[in-house]
Scaffold this active site. Sequence first.
Site, mmCIF file in Angstrom:
data_model
loop_
_atom_site.group_PDB
_atom_site.id
_atom_site.type_symbol
_atom_site.label_atom_id
_atom_site.label_comp_id
_atom_site.label_asym_id
_atom_site.label_seq_id
_atom_site.Cartn_x
_atom_site.Cartn_y
_atom_site.Cartn_z
ATOM 1 N N PRO A 16 0.644 -1.236 -0.585
ATOM 2 C CA PRO A 16 0.199 -0.212 0.194
ATOM 3 C C PRO A 16 0.976 1.458 -0.063
ATOM 4 C CG PRO A 16 -0.273 -1.553 1.845
ATOM 5 C CD PRO A 16 0.491 -1.743 1.574
ATOM 6 N N ALA A 18 0.476 5.498 0.286
ATOM 7 C CA ALA A 18 -0.710 6.376 -0.026
ATOM 8 C C ALA A 18 -0.167 7.345 -1.708
ATOM 9 C CB ALA A 18 -0.703 7.285 1.346
ATOM 10 N N CYS A 101 4.407 2.718 9.332
ATOM 11 C CA CYS A 101 4.662 3.915 8.272
ATOM 12 C C CYS A 101 4.856 5.058 9.238
ATOM 13 C CB CYS A 101 2.689 4.809 9.031
ATOM 14 S SG CYS A 101 2.225 6.610 8.018
ATOM 15 N N LYS A 143 1.943 -5.372 8.446
ATOM 16 C CA LYS A 143 3.358 -5.098 8.209
ATOM 17 C C LYS A 143 4.181 -3.872 8.880
ATOM 18 C CE LYS A 143 4.924 -2.995 3.765
ATOM 19 N NZ LYS A 143 5.367 -1.841 4.195
ATOM 20 N N ASN A 206 10.402 -6.807 2.689
ATOM 21 C CA ASN A 206 9.774 -5.468 1.947
ATOM 22 C C ASN A 206 11.332 -4.805 2.067
ATOM 23 O OD1 ASN A 206 8.123 -3.039 2.737
ATOM 24 N ND2 ASN A 206 8.682 -3.723 0.719
ATOM 25 N N GLY A 207 11.245 -4.366 1.148
ATOM 26 C CA GLY A 207 12.612 -2.705 0.881
ATOM 27 C C GLY A 207 13.938 -2.945 -0.210
ATOM 28 N N ASP A 208 14.000 -2.520 -1.014
ATOM 29 C CA ASP A 208 15.182 -2.967 -1.646
ATOM 30 C C ASP A 208 14.558 -3.668 -3.057
ATOM 31 O OD1 ASP A 208 15.679 -0.592 -0.598
ATOM 32 O OD2 ASP A 208 17.748 -1.290 0.470
ATOM 33 N N GLY A 230 7.349 -2.390 -2.913
ATOM 34 C CA GLY A 230 6.712 -0.914 -2.942
ATOM 35 C C GLY A 230 7.119 -0.089 -3.922
ATOM 36 N N ARG A 231 8.473 0.980 -3.559
ATOM 37 C CA ARG A 231 8.736 1.778 -4.611
ATOM 38 C C ARG A 231 9.164 1.743 -5.437
ATOM 39 N NH1 ARG A 231 13.458 4.170 -1.549
ATOM 40 N NH2 ARG A 231 13.623 2.061 -1.217
#
Length: 377
Positions: A16, A18, A101, A143, A206-208, A230-231
Amino acid sequence: MRIGPIELSSPVVLAPMAGITNTAFRRLCREYGAGLYVTEMVTSRALVERSPKSMRIIHHEPYETPRSVQLYGVDPVTIGQAVRMLVEEDRADHIDLNFGCPVPKVTRKGGGSALPWKTDLFTAIVTTAVREASRGGIPLTIKMRKGIDADHLTYLEAGRIARDAGVAAITLHGRTTADLYSGQADWDAIARLKDHLGDTVPVLGNGDIFAAEDALEMMRTTGCDGVVIGRGCQGRPWLFGDLAHAFAGSEERIRPDLGAVADAVHTHGVYLAEYYGDEFYGVRDLRKHIAWYFKGYPVGGEARRALAMVSSLAELREHLDGLDRSAPYPGRDAEGSRGRTTRPKRPHLPEGWLDSRVMEESRRADLALAELDVSGG
């Protein structure tokens, strides 16, 4: 990978984000590959209040299965009410709770990634949410981040609490609140959490993850059961196609030329216009995606500025048609880190927050304010 009764054909979850993972973006990503596509974060308070924005966030189109919603909250009662609403009104097939968050306006009141430090409050929220979700047979996941900073880690204890409460899966972002999105994600922490919990509950990393090879490497080195993207997919919805190929054992990858990217941008704009029911609002929302889509491609500054200021689909099409559609995929220049990158910062926390792992009664009224600032998603 299974999350409760849900069997995923690909162990991939869209994180997710925003303002990013609305229906339009989820639809675009879904067209490239399978996975679990989660809504933008919505606060439990706003959902219980049925704010129009929150109701739009949790809306799913008929083709969106399974339907996945991420909730944020700081009060067990309100969280319970929000989960009950989703279950009783058949609005979700999967619910995720956000404890990751790192935004200061949330953590300075004790919410988000700051909340697991208070083990009693964290336990109450997760236990209540699992209980309410189980009434409808809906799997509930969480998460989270590693902790507040290197001296105040919470992820192993929080993972155990969540497992014992009956969550269906746990996602760990390999950074602390203080890390924000800086440096490299700590994949070793994901491995430690997986080793700590064993096979009692799926652990997702999660991450990179910016390429399919990153996902394969994370799963190989950490033993995690799935990955959360994510990104890495910002401006690259075809990453989910690459992931589908990778997990199927294929070396095929999507390497779009500039024409294919332009077509994806236009499609995204059309989907956003449909989502908002307003063409102007749709293309305005698209503006923030432009730099991500054209990262590394030979698109000049003037063209980028024009695309980032479009006010209609016709104008968008006109500017896209002016690009050199034959320009090939630029390779590494189009890949790698994108989106938010920041330096580590001292976490913004309530005064005295780290003095105790127990939630003091005097703080509960202030904690409720953590939802007000993000009410509506």
